[in-house]
Design a protein around this motif. Structure first.
Motif, short mmCIF file in Angstrom:
data_model
loop_
_atom_site.label_atom_id
_atom_site.label_comp_id
_atom_site.label_asym_id
_atom_site.label_seq_id
_atom_site.Cartn_x
_atom_site.Cartn_y
_atom_site.Cartn_z
N SER A 127 39.57 42.09 36.71
CA SER A 127 40.54 42.85 35.93
C SER A 127 40.47 44.30 36.36
N LEU A 128 41.46 45.09 35.94
CA LEU A 128 41.45 46.52 36.21
C LEU A 128 40.42 47.21 35.33
N SER A 136 39.35 49.60 41.35
CA SER A 136 39.43 48.23 40.83
C SER A 136 40.74 47.54 41.18
N TYR A 137 41.73 48.31 41.62
CA TYR A 137 42.98 47.72 42.13
C TYR A 137 42.76 47.43 43.61
N ASN A 138 42.20 46.26 43.88
CA ASN A 138 41.82 45.89 45.25
C ASN A 138 42.22 44.45 45.54
N SER A 139 42.09 44.04 46.77
CA SER A 139 42.56 42.70 47.17
C SER A 139 41.72 41.59 46.58
N ILE A 140 40.47 41.86 46.23
CA ILE A 140 39.62 40.84 45.61
C ILE A 140 40.15 40.52 44.22
N TYR A 141 40.51 41.57 43.49
CA TYR A 141 41.14 41.38 42.18
C TYR A 141 42.46 40.62 42.31
N LEU A 142 43.31 41.04 43.22
CA LEU A 142 44.62 40.40 43.35
C LEU A 142 44.51 38.97 43.85
#
Length: 455
Positions: A127-128, A136-142
């Protein structure tokens, strides 16, 4: 007797389900007569009929502090769906799922009961981070978010995805808003690029008076690829005994009267004083349905906070007085006839200017991280589930956003074939991808015979 018949039907449904095998992107789903919900103007539609969300938030076990996936728990679904039917609801909201688990049994049983799913795509680990959103807005999150979309996109009773829940939770952390909006944009683009049906994507806002409406305007401004498909609010301002004016719901409706996308309550149900759900009659009345498309009562099971409608003990769920009050309120409150005052147009809002209550300097959004952009063609692959290492502290120069997105960058320009990872210029419908409801086994046999599965 009626309850026993429902239980027998659901037991047969679960017994008939087998575990699906295949990648999250291509797994076909069982056929169903459930009509997918769509968005037009500022309302939801089931076919040509206006669709009003009548539901509950469903998070059994959420009070123990350990993330659980109720849609992967077939025994729990078998226990609870008869109560959903008794309440007369058509939607549940689930906050956390395991995107590595199989959900066919529960989703098919929900569909058989005419119940749709509103699903949060975040988990506690993926999550963010509102305190430091950029890393935290990264490709692992997405990748985790996209894998959750893969896991649920082909169920016809997946009503909507939520890109976040109460990420902005006070008057001073609106700086995270661009990252919520970028995630929403990325989810919409992923759904379109992977050839899925157009499942609505939106955000669930906290009950924060200082910025809830500002966030609504922000999520509906900009280019079409940046705009949310809907907006939902958590609201506890109606506390029985109350009324339309005392609760402030009249002001709420007035404030959103020109809002251009569907709006619903993703949580409601104040527990101060009595909890007899007088607000249900107002929520589904013509006073509100020109703006609101219903809502979800918080929450189904008692999790130590006194909001529960039932108490769960193993395979037994015992309704309490609040359950009976809600059942009666739903039963005594029909939907308005016709379109209920819904608008056919969907105008964009003006982006709110920077202020003491809105700490967003301009309308720019972060560009999608390059590795995440590649998932549009290749697919996200297997998700991390509920026990992965997490994403909030996983940002690096290689997987974070490295610039500002240009307007329209989230527009779908190519549609990837979910089975092969190739791209085509036109989207395939969900029905075509699943072969009109073939089972996984049939699909695999077909692929052996024909050399490939046309999805």
């Amino acid at each position: 007797m009626k309850q026993n018949l429902v239980r027998g039907f659901l037991a047969a449904t679960f017994a008939a389900c087998t575990s699906a095998v295949g990648t999250p992107v291509i797994a076909p789903r069982a056929s169903s007569t459930v009509v997918p919900v769509t968005v037009s103007g500022n309302a939801f539609y089931q076919g040509t009929e206006r669709f009003y969300i009548r539901g509950v938030d469903y998070a059994p076990g959420g009070g123990i502090g350990t993330p659980t996936d109720p849609i992967a728990d077939s025994a729990g679904c078998e226990r609870d769906i008869p109560n959903f039917t008794k309440l007369g609801i058509n939607t549940i909201r689930v906050y956390t799922i395991d995107n590595t688990a199989n959900h066919d049994a529960c989703m098919n049983a929900l569909a058989a009961a005419g119940i749709y799913l509103v699903l949060d795509t975040d988990t506690p680990l993926y999550s963010l981070n509102r305190a430091d959103p950029a890393p935290s807005y990264n490709s692992i999150y997405l990748q985790s978010v996209f894998a959750t979309i893969d896991a649920f996109a082909n169920y016809p009773n997946t009503l909507a995805f939520l890109s976040g829940n109460e990420v902005i939770n006070n008057a001073s952390n609106t700086n995270v808003a661009p990252y919520v909006k970028a995630t929403t944009r990325d989810m919409k683009q992923y759904i379109g690029s992977r050839g899925y049906r157009k499942i609505p994507v939106g955000y669930s806002a906290a009950d924060v008076e200082a910025n809830q409406q500002l966030m609504a305007e922000y999520m509906n401004c900009g280019t079409d690829d940046q705009r949310s498909d809907f907006y939902s609010i958590n609201d506890y301002s109606w506390c029985d005994p109350s009324n339309f004016q005392t609760s402030g719901w009249d002001t709420l409706v007035a404030n959103y009267s020109s809002y251009g996308i569907p709006l619903f309550m993703s949580e409601y149900g104040c527990i101060t004083n009595n909890r007899t759900f007088e607000e249900v009659a107002a929520l589904y009345s013509p006073e509100m349905t020109s703006v609101f498309s219903g809502g979800l009562v918080y929450e189904y099971s008692e999790e130590g906070n006194n909001y529960g409608l039932v108490t769960i003990n193993g395979n037994t769920a015992t309704p309490n007085d609040q359950f009976t009050y809600l059942e009666t309120a739903y039963k005594n409150t029909p939907n308005p006839t016709g379109l209920g005052g819904a608008k056919t147009s969907s105008p964009a809002s003006n982006c709110p200017p920077e202020s003491a209550q809105w700490q967003v300097a301009n309308d720019d959004l972060p560009a999608i991280p390059a590795p995440a952009a590649a998932y549009m063609k290749s697919g996200a692959g297997k998700g991390p589930g509920l026990s992965g290492p997490g994403s909030q502290a996983a940002g690096t120069t290689e997987n974070e956003s490295t610039g500002t997105a240009s307007a329209g960058s989230g527009t779908v320009t190519e549609t990837a074939s979910a089975s092969s990872g190739t791209s085509t210029s036109t989207a395939k419908s969900a029905a075509a991808r699943v072969g009109g409801g073939f089972s996984v086994v049939v699909a695999l046999l077909s692929s052996l015979v024909m050399g490939m599965l046309l999805l």
